[in-house]
Scaffold this motif. Structure first.
Motif, PDB file in Angstrom:
ATOM      1  N   GLN A 197     -11.848   1.564  -5.079  1.00  0.00           N
ATOM      2  CA  GLN A 197     -11.948   1.260  -6.502  1.00  0.00           C
ATOM      3  C   GLN A 197     -10.838   0.318  -6.935  1.00  0.00           C
ATOM      4  O   GLN A 197     -11.055  -0.587  -7.758  1.00  0.00           O
ATOM      5  N   GLN A 198      -9.637   0.500  -6.397  1.00  0.00           N
ATOM      6  CA  GLN A 198      -8.545  -0.414  -6.723  1.00  0.00           C
ATOM      7  C   GLN A 198      -8.865  -1.826  -6.241  1.00  0.00           C
ATOM      8  O   GLN A 198      -8.557  -2.807  -6.929  1.00  0.00           O
ATOM      9  N   ALA A 199      -9.474  -1.930  -5.072  1.00  0.00           N
ATOM     10  CA  ALA A 199      -9.856  -3.248  -4.565  1.00  0.00           C
ATOM     11  C   ALA A 199     -10.883  -3.902  -5.480  1.00  0.00           C
ATOM     12  O   ALA A 199     -10.818  -5.119  -5.742  1.00  0.00           O
ATOM     13  N   VAL A 200     -11.826  -3.110  -5.970  1.00  0.00           N
ATOM     14  CA  VAL A 200     -12.821  -3.640  -6.911  1.00  0.00           C
ATOM     15  C   VAL A 200     -12.140  -4.101  -8.188  1.00  0.00           C
ATOM     16  O   VAL A 200     -12.411  -5.199  -8.702  1.00  0.00           O
ATOM     17  N   ASP A 201     -11.252  -3.261  -8.718  1.00  0.00           N
ATOM     18  CA  ASP A 201     -10.566  -3.593  -9.975  1.00  0.00           C
ATOM     19  C   ASP A 201      -9.726  -4.860  -9.844  1.00  0.00           C
ATOM     20  O   ASP A 201      -9.596  -5.628 -10.806  1.00  0.00           O
ATOM     21  N   ARG A 202      -9.154  -5.090  -8.668  1.00  0.00           N
ATOM     22  CA  ARG A 202      -8.304  -6.277  -8.462  1.00  0.00           C
ATOM     23  C   ARG A 202      -9.110  -7.484  -8.006  1.00  0.00           C
ATOM     24  O   ARG A 202      -8.561  -8.565  -7.827  1.00  0.00           O
ATOM     25  N   LEU A 257       0.861  -1.184   0.000  1.00  0.00           N
ATOM     26  CA  LEU A 257       0.000   0.000   0.000  1.00  0.00           C
ATOM     27  C   LEU A 257       0.895   1.230   0.000  1.00  0.00           C
ATOM     28  O   LEU A 257       1.531   1.561   1.000  1.00  0.00           O
ATOM     29  N   SER A 258       0.950   1.896  -1.150  1.00  0.00           N
ATOM     30  CA  SER A 258       1.775   3.086  -1.325  1.00  0.00           C
ATOM     31  C   SER A 258       0.938   4.329  -1.048  1.00  0.00           C
ATOM     32  O   SER A 258      -0.217   4.422  -1.483  1.00  0.00           O
ATOM     33  N   ALA A 259       1.530   5.288  -0.343  1.00  0.00           N
ATOM     34  CA  ALA A 259       0.811   6.535  -0.065  1.00  0.00           C
ATOM     35  C   ALA A 259       0.461   7.268  -1.358  1.00  0.00           C
ATOM     36  O   ALA A 259      -0.559   7.954  -1.429  1.00  0.00           O
ATOM     37  N   LEU A 260       1.285   7.125  -2.380  1.00  0.00           N
ATOM     38  CA  LEU A 260       1.032   7.806  -3.656  1.00  0.00           C
ATOM     39  C   LEU A 260       0.206   6.950  -4.602  1.00  0.00           C
ATOM     40  O   LEU A 260      -0.786   7.415  -5.174  1.00  0.00           O
ATOM     41  N   HIS A 261       0.583   5.687  -4.776  1.00  0.00           N
ATOM     42  CA  HIS A 261      -0.009   4.855  -5.820  1.00  0.00           C
ATOM     43  C   HIS A 261      -1.172   3.994  -5.337  1.00  0.00           C
ATOM     44  O   HIS A 261      -1.916   3.453  -6.157  1.00  0.00           O
ATOM     45  N   GLY A 262      -1.321   3.815  -4.042  1.00  0.00           N
ATOM     46  CA  GLY A 262      -2.327   2.875  -3.565  1.00  0.00           C
ATOM     47  C   GLY A 262      -1.788   1.462  -3.615  1.00  0.00           C
ATOM     48  O   GLY A 262      -0.628   1.206  -3.290  1.00  0.00           O
TER      49      GLY A 262
END
Length: 400
Positions: A92-97, A59-64
């Protein structure tokens, strides 16, 4: 390390402040080089048995969310800074993955745990209860080296920057102790700031609207002065501050979620530094009282009158400091000898505030701001009254 579940298993580790110095994009798994991040990675590998029972994300502070193989360029950002990943982006990233319903374990500092919890409320936090970085490292070591307590004691190693395993352990221990001391100091500072103001849980009934409250403990005169100063500092953070007719010690704060969170974080820090400047002016008054030049001015004055003069001086000095912080003049007049302090409050207090001026717009702590946002109450609630519905005398105003 645990029986498999029907849901995918994901271990999320936080990014790290110490990074690979390469200017070119490198895999995320190679970008973060700090000992704390490496300990997180070792624990994640142990939990997933080297990737056989789950997979690891950073979990990146910039990239997620990042895989270990995603190429990223160098950056410098902490969770909660402007531009850092938001709860909505993370969801949204969790949904996409395809991991929104995964069995998620998060390893990292509180800010990362709390922003992750907005997406996975039932996440597992193995570091819960650890007080400081030292205890976190110990918990991580229990995960990736559970038999370490059975190891025979090793002879003391020389304290060098060598790359041997023993030397790395010593250096890591020193880093852990330093981080632990820093954590203790931060806890002390937080308790100290609570003497000036405390804040409630943030409530976000709408993505563009939020509200919270600030309470000012202590004696009435000082809490009222801090509340009046808060009304004035509010404009610097683009929030509205509203009074309560039935509670003069509490102010309600309205604005966008990030603006309100930043103000709740910043205000106790701003008040603390303002009070320090006022106290420095009060010490000038105390030194004057003990000087021979004060005798003619204090002659015949009863003790309670002297205390009242000192108390009134400090209260007025606090207001002067607030004025200087909000509108810094090019110069301030110098104090004049032979005149009692109560007749020249402005030059004495303004001189200190001018010389030690600080920017009150830059006191929100990014980590605390992130925690306030991550732990906000996001249920749809009905706000008792909007700023426009409050009476004019309860709106943001200037000091009388």
């Amino acid at each position: 390390m645990g029986a498999p579940t029907d849901r995918p298993r994901v271990i999320i580790v936080s990014c790290g402040g110490r990074k690979n110095t390469s200017k070119q994009p490198v895999p995320a798994g190679q970008r973060y080089t700090g000992s704390y991040h490496q300990a997180l990675r070792r624990a994640a590998d142990a939990i997933t048995e080297g990737g056989r029972t789950g997979h690891v994300l950073i979990l990146s502070a910039l990239h997620g969310l990042l895989t270990l193989y995603d190429l990223i360029a160098p950056y410098n950002l902490r969770m909660g800074d402007t531009g850092s990943v938001t709860s909505e982006q993370l969801r949204q990233q969790a949904v996409d993955r395809g991991i929104l319903d995964a069995d998620v374990t998060v390893l990292g500092p509180r800010a990362y745990i709390e922003v992750s919890r907005t997406v996975w409320p039932q996440l597992t936090n193995p570091l819960a209860g650890a007080r400081g970085i030292g205890e976190q490292l110990a918990k991580l070591a229990d995960i990736y080296d559970p038999g370490r307590h059975l190891h025979a004691p090793q002879p003391p190693a020389r304290l060098t920057a060598s790359t041997s395993a023993g030397s790395r352990s010593i250096i890591e221990e020193i880093e852990a102790r330093a981080d632990a001391r820093k954590e203790v100091e931060e806890q002390k500072a937080a308790r100290r700031r609570m003497r000036y103001a405390t804040h409630s849980q943030l409530v976000i009934p709408h993505p563009a609207r939020a509200h919270g409250s600030l309470t000012f403990p202590g004696e009435t005169a000082k809490s009222d002065a801090r509340a009046r100063a808060t009304r004035r500092f509010a404009a610097l953070y683009r929030v509205q501050v509203l009074g309560r007719p039935d509670d003069t010690r509490t102010l309600d704060v309205h604005g966008t979620p990030r603006d309100v969170a930043r103000f709740l974080s910043a205000l106790p820090r701003v008040l603390e530094r303002t009070e320090i400047r006022a106290s420095e002016a009060a010490r000038l008054y105390g030194r004057w009282e003990r000087h021979s030049t004060a005798i003619p001015h204090l002659a015949g004055m009863a003790p309670h009158q002297r205390r009242a003069h000192a108390r009134d001086f400090r209260a007025a000095a606090f207001q002067v400091v607030v004025n200087i912080l909000l509108d810094l003049p090019d110069t301030v007049p110098e104090a004049t000898g032979g005149i009692p302090p109560w007749d020249q409050i402005y030059p004495l207090a303004a001189g200190i505030a001018h010389h030690y001026w600080f920017d009150p717009t830059d006191h929100a702590d990014p980590d605390e701001t992130a925690r306030i946002l991550a732990t906000a109450d996001r249920r749809h609630v009905t706000v008792a009254a909007t700023p426009e519905q409050r009476s004019p005398d309860a709106s943001v105003g200037e000091l009388p």
